[in-house]
Design a protein around this motif. Sequence first.
Motif, PDB file in Angstrom:
ATOM      1  N   ALA A 288       0.802  -1.228   0.000  1.00  0.00           N
ATOM      2  CA  ALA A 288       0.000   0.000   0.000  1.00  0.00           C
ATOM      3  C   ALA A 288       0.834   1.277   0.000  1.00  0.00           C
ATOM      4  O   ALA A 288       0.352   2.330  -0.410  1.00  0.00           O
ATOM      5  CB  ALA A 288      -0.919  -0.001   1.218  1.00  0.00           C
ATOM      6  N   LEU A 289       2.076   1.201   0.426  1.00  0.00           N
ATOM      7  CA  LEU A 289       2.882   2.405   0.613  1.00  0.00           C
ATOM      8  C   LEU A 289       3.024   3.264  -0.653  1.00  0.00           C
ATOM      9  O   LEU A 289       2.837   4.482  -0.575  1.00  0.00           O
ATOM     10  CB  LEU A 289       4.258   2.053   1.183  1.00  0.00           C
ATOM     11  N   PRO A 290       3.316   2.692  -1.817  1.00  0.00           N
ATOM     12  CA  PRO A 290       3.429   3.568  -2.997  1.00  0.00           C
ATOM     13  C   PRO A 290       2.142   4.332  -3.311  1.00  0.00           C
ATOM     14  O   PRO A 290       2.185   5.494  -3.713  1.00  0.00           O
ATOM     15  CB  PRO A 290       3.786   2.600  -4.131  1.00  0.00           C
ATOM     16  N   LEU A 291       1.003   3.678  -3.116  1.00  0.00           N
ATOM     17  CA  LEU A 291      -0.263   4.359  -3.395  1.00  0.00           C
ATOM     18  C   LEU A 291      -0.545   5.461  -2.387  1.00  0.00           C
ATOM     19  O   LEU A 291      -1.021   6.539  -2.745  1.00  0.00           O
ATOM     20  CB  LEU A 291      -1.420   3.357  -3.408  1.00  0.00           C
ATOM     21  N   VAL A 292      -0.252   5.195  -1.128  1.00  0.00           N
ATOM     22  CA  VAL A 292      -0.453   6.214  -0.095  1.00  0.00           C
ATOM     23  C   VAL A 292       0.439   7.419  -0.392  1.00  0.00           C
ATOM     24  O   VAL A 292       0.003   8.568  -0.309  1.00  0.00           O
ATOM     25  CB  VAL A 292      -0.183   5.642   1.312  1.00  0.00           C
ATOM     26  N   ARG A 293       1.684   7.148  -0.767  1.00  0.00           N
ATOM     27  CA  ARG A 293       2.591   8.252  -1.099  1.00  0.00           C
ATOM     28  C   ARG A 293       2.083   9.030  -2.308  1.00  0.00           C
ATOM     29  O   ARG A 293       2.140  10.253  -2.334  1.00  0.00           O
ATOM     30  CB  ARG A 293       3.995   7.726  -1.362  1.00  0.00           C
TER      31      ARG A 293
ATOM     32  N   GLU B  84       2.561   4.656   8.315  1.00  0.00           N
ATOM     33  CA  GLU B  84       1.534   4.230   9.263  1.00  0.00           C
ATOM     34  C   GLU B  84       0.178   4.027   8.576  1.00  0.00           C
ATOM     35  O   GLU B  84      -0.550   3.087   8.870  1.00  0.00           O
ATOM     36  CB  GLU B  84       1.419   5.226  10.412  1.00  0.00           C
ATOM     37  N   THR B  85      -0.144   4.921   7.658  1.00  0.00           N
ATOM     38  CA  THR B  85      -1.403   4.784   6.917  1.00  0.00           C
ATOM     39  C   THR B  85      -1.385   3.522   6.065  1.00  0.00           C
ATOM     40  O   THR B  85      -2.383   2.797   5.992  1.00  0.00           O
ATOM     41  CB  THR B  85      -1.647   6.021   6.039  1.00  0.00           C
ATOM     42  N   SER B  86      -0.254   3.240   5.438  1.00  0.00           N
ATOM     43  CA  SER B  86      -0.174   2.052   4.580  1.00  0.00           C
ATOM     44  C   SER B  86      -0.299   0.768   5.395  1.00  0.00           C
ATOM     45  O   SER B  86      -0.845  -0.223   4.907  1.00  0.00           O
ATOM     46  CB  SER B  86       1.117   2.053   3.767  1.00  0.00           C
ATOM     47  N   ARG B  87       0.171   0.777   6.642  1.00  0.00           N
ATOM     48  CA  ARG B  87      -0.002  -0.404   7.507  1.00  0.00           C
ATOM     49  C   ARG B  87      -1.481  -0.705   7.716  1.00  0.00           C
ATOM     50  O   ARG B  87      -1.914  -1.850   7.596  1.00  0.00           O
ATOM     51  CB  ARG B  87       0.670  -0.174   8.864  1.00  0.00           C
ATOM     52  N   SER B  88      -2.253   0.323   8.020  1.00  0.00           N
ATOM     53  CA  SER B  88      -3.698   0.121   8.224  1.00  0.00           C
ATOM     54  C   SER B  88      -4.393  -0.237   6.923  1.00  0.00           C
ATOM     55  O   SER B  88      -5.259  -1.114   6.883  1.00  0.00           O
ATOM     56  CB  SER B  88      -4.333   1.385   8.806  1.00  0.00           C
ATOM     57  N   LEU B  89      -4.014   0.441   5.859  1.00  0.00           N
ATOM     58  CA  LEU B  89      -4.648   0.212   4.558  1.00  0.00           C
ATOM     59  C   LEU B  89      -4.419  -1.213   4.069  1.00  0.00           C
ATOM     60  O   LEU B  89      -5.287  -1.801   3.426  1.00  0.00           O
ATOM     61  CB  LEU B  89      -4.128   1.227   3.536  1.00  0.00           C
ATOM     62  N   MET B  90      -3.270  -1.774   4.396  1.00  0.00           N
ATOM     63  CA  MET B  90      -2.980  -3.141   4.003  1.00  0.00           C
ATOM     64  C   MET B  90      -4.017  -4.105   4.590  1.00  0.00           C
ATOM     65  O   MET B  90      -4.543  -4.971   3.894  1.00  0.00           O
ATOM     66  CB  MET B  90      -1.577  -3.513   4.498  1.00  0.00           C
ATOM     67  N   PHE B  91      -4.334  -3.935   5.859  1.00  0.00           N
ATOM     68  CA  PHE B  91      -5.322  -4.805   6.496  1.00  0.00           C
ATOM     69  C   PHE B  91      -6.727  -4.509   5.977  1.00  0.00           C
ATOM     70  O   PHE B  91      -7.534  -5.414   5.772  1.00  0.00           O
ATOM     71  CB  PHE B  91      -5.276  -4.661   8.016  1.00  0.00           C
ATOM     72  N   GLN B  92      -7.030  -3.236   5.790  1.00  0.00           N
ATOM     73  CA  GLN B  92      -8.343  -2.868   5.260  1.00  0.00           C
ATOM     74  C   GLN B  92      -8.528  -3.437   3.851  1.00  0.00           C
ATOM     75  O   GLN B  92      -9.597  -3.938   3.515  1.00  0.00           O
ATOM     76  CB  GLN B  92      -8.498  -1.345   5.225  1.00  0.00           C
ATOM     77  N   GLY B  93      -7.491  -3.340   3.043  1.00  0.00           N
ATOM     78  CA  GLY B  93      -7.563  -3.857   1.674  1.00  0.00           C
ATOM     79  C   GLY B  93      -7.803  -5.355   1.638  1.00  0.00           C
ATOM     80  O   GLY B  93      -8.554  -5.864   0.805  1.00  0.00           O
ATOM     81  N   ALA B  94      -7.166  -6.061   2.554  1.00  0.00           N
ATOM     82  CA  ALA B  94      -7.335  -7.515   2.595  1.00  0.00           C
ATOM     83  C   ALA B  94      -8.763  -7.908   2.976  1.00  0.00           C
ATOM     84  O   ALA B  94      -9.227  -8.985   2.616  1.00  0.00           O
ATOM     85  CB  ALA B  94      -6.339  -8.125   3.580  1.00  0.00           C
TER      86      ALA B  94
END
Length: 168
Positions: free
Chosen positions: A2-7, A22-32
Amino acid sequence: EALPLVRLFFERGKFNAEASLETSRSLMFQGASIVCVTVVRQLVAAFHSMGNTRTPMWVSFWDLLVFVGAALFLRRTMGHAGIAAAVGLSSLAQAVLLGIRFASARSDFPWKEVLRSFGMVLGISAVGGSIASTVASSLALGSRMEALLALVLFGMVFLLLSRVLKNE
């Protein structure tokens, strides 16, 4: 990842590299958990179309208990990402419970075809994501351009493989 998209979409001004991580960490779980959420939405609609509104309500009650328990437990070790993971776990529990109830209510449902299509979408997505990520990161264009290229490549690979494999 998720990190490249968040950036690409958010990192500017006070939203710095740490906030992106930190946002990409949460987004990874949300995306799954997106798959589980879509399954739940479809099953709830199916129950409502059969005139059964009680089953989704009771399953939602158990879903809430799973979420609260998982969130309280996971946030201790994972922080805010634990809350996102708890959403995913509770959505999975809700999808499984609704699926079991639906299967017992509708034995004539074409599970084989649905599961085949679902498996193909997962497989095509995995291949598309792998190709897009590998190609985009190998070009070293910078994280924003790599993320944009990966999105476009994923879409193209997904559509091409869906057509070639005749997944509808």
